[in-house]
Design a protein around this motif. Structure first.
Motif, PDB file in Angstrom:
ATOM      1  N   TYR A  80       0.800  -1.220   0.000  1.00  0.00           N
ATOM      2  CA  TYR A  80       0.000   0.000   0.000  1.00  0.00           C
ATOM      3  C   TYR A  80       0.835   1.272   0.000  1.00  0.00           C
ATOM      4  N   ALA A  81       1.304   1.622  -1.171  1.00  0.00           N
ATOM      5  CA  ALA A  81       2.092   2.849  -1.324  1.00  0.00           C
ATOM      6  C   ALA A  81       1.206   4.046  -1.626  1.00  0.00           C
ATOM      7  N   GLU A  82       0.262   3.881  -2.506  1.00  0.00           N
ATOM      8  CA  GLU A  82      -0.644   4.965  -2.897  1.00  0.00           C
ATOM      9  C   GLU A  82      -2.038   4.354  -3.087  1.00  0.00           C
ATOM     10  N   GLY A 141       7.807   5.011   7.164  1.00  0.00           N
ATOM     11  CA  GLY A 141       6.922   5.270   6.030  1.00  0.00           C
ATOM     12  C   GLY A 141       5.481   4.854   6.261  1.00  0.00           C
ATOM     13  N   ALA A 142       5.215   4.155   7.369  1.00  0.00           N
ATOM     14  CA  ALA A 142       3.864   3.648   7.613  1.00  0.00           C
ATOM     15  C   ALA A 142       2.872   4.760   7.916  1.00  0.00           C
ATOM     16  N   ARG A 144       2.551   7.727   6.498  1.00  0.00           N
ATOM     17  CA  ARG A 144       1.980   8.200   5.230  1.00  0.00           C
ATOM     18  C   ARG A 144       1.081   7.142   4.596  1.00  0.00           C
ATOM     19  N   ARG A 145       1.548   5.899   4.561  1.00  0.00           N
ATOM     20  CA  ARG A 145       0.751   4.838   3.944  1.00  0.00           C
ATOM     21  C   ARG A 145      -0.573   4.638   4.681  1.00  0.00           C
ATOM     22  N   LEU A 148      -3.019   7.444   3.853  1.00  0.00           N
ATOM     23  CA  LEU A 148      -3.623   7.253   2.539  1.00  0.00           C
ATOM     24  C   LEU A 148      -4.671   6.136   2.565  1.00  0.00           C
ATOM     25  N   ALA A 149      -4.336   5.043   3.244  1.00  0.00           N
ATOM     26  CA  ALA A 149      -5.277   3.927   3.322  1.00  0.00           C
ATOM     27  C   ALA A 149      -6.532   4.328   4.082  1.00  0.00           C
ATOM     28  N   ARG A 202      -4.669  -2.926   5.767  1.00  0.00           N
ATOM     29  CA  ARG A 202      -4.083  -2.705   4.441  1.00  0.00           C
ATOM     30  C   ARG A 202      -2.583  -2.485   4.519  1.00  0.00           C
ATOM     31  N   CYS A 203      -2.144  -1.880   5.617  1.00  0.00           N
ATOM     32  CA  CYS A 203      -0.716  -1.557   5.754  1.00  0.00           C
ATOM     33  C   CYS A 203       0.033  -2.567   6.598  1.00  0.00           C
TER      34      CYS A 203
END
Length: 226
Positions: A80-82, A141-142, A144-145, A148-149, A202-203
């Motif tokens: 789940y990047a974007e 980075g989680a 941001r991910r 978004l999720a 999701r992440c």
């Protein structure tokens, strides 16, 4: 210091107190966090705490199952990047000024669907996770991910009446009963808990972002008081 820099520059005493406060937060499970969120939501002030806990568990589980139904996704930055294409994916807009409002991200449907990401709050979130040693739950980075999720979940619920009805049925809140017939009602805050459950699943997070949001609130308060 300015919290907009994302640097949690606290005095030693304040840092120790902040860590202790967040350790107490981490001792609560995600369902308890969810029930607390619902208790602070208008219309729920006098609800039975046991009912709020059941609703929190049901809404979070709904989000988790929704994430599983979406299937696995691998992006250039890992799972789940974007937001994925195929759901009327909104454009992502980066902004500043989220710390003051404790906003990591926000989905807006007008004038055009968009996810607003608040870079200053995301940076502060990463700083908080590192300081507290929560990387096992929230890898680099989680933040941001997960943001978004979380907004993808809101986008899915916003655009799908069937999903919203399914969430109401899962919660089982009766708004109106006529003989053998009953009408399920909206539970304020439930969509937010579903989005948190969705983001965690999701992440692949160890905890839902509710814990991180609570820690961020404590961080902002500590920065203001230091």
């Amino acid at each position: 210091m300015s919290p907009a820099t994302g640097e949690l520059a606290l005095s030693p005493a304040r840092r120790t107190a902040f860590r202790a406060a967040c350790a107490e937060l981490a001792a609560l499970d995600d369902a308890e966090f969810g029930a607390r969120l619902l208790a602070r939501t208008p219309t729920h002030e006098n609800r039975d705490p046991a009912r709020l806990l059941r609703w929190a568990e049901a809404a979070t589980a709904f989000g988790t199952e929704l994430a599983a139904a979406e299937g696995p996704y691998e992006g250039p930055a890992g799972p789940y990047a974007e937001p994925r294409a195929g759901h009327g994916t909104p454009r992502v807009v980066e902004r500043e000024g989220g710390v003051e409002r404790l906003l990591l991200a926000r989905y807006v449907s007008r004038p055009a669907p968009a996810v607003e990401l608040y870079a200053d709050t995301l940076a502060l979130g990463e700083e908080v996770v590192g300081l507290l040693g929560w990387r096992e739950w929230f890898p680099v980075g989680a933040v941001r991910r997960a943001a978004l999720a979380h907004e993808e979940a809101h986008c899915l619920l916003h655009g799908d009446r069937t999903l919203r009805r399914a969430l109401r049925e899962r919660l089982g809140h009766t708004a109106l009963r006529l003989g053998r017939h009953r009408m399920t009602g909206h539970v304020a805050g439930a969509d937010e808990l579903a989005a948190h459950g969705y983001a965690a699943a999701r992440c692949g997070l160890g905890r839902t972002p509710l814990l991180l949001t609570a820690a961020l609130a404590r961080a902002v308060r500590a920065l203001e008081e230091d």
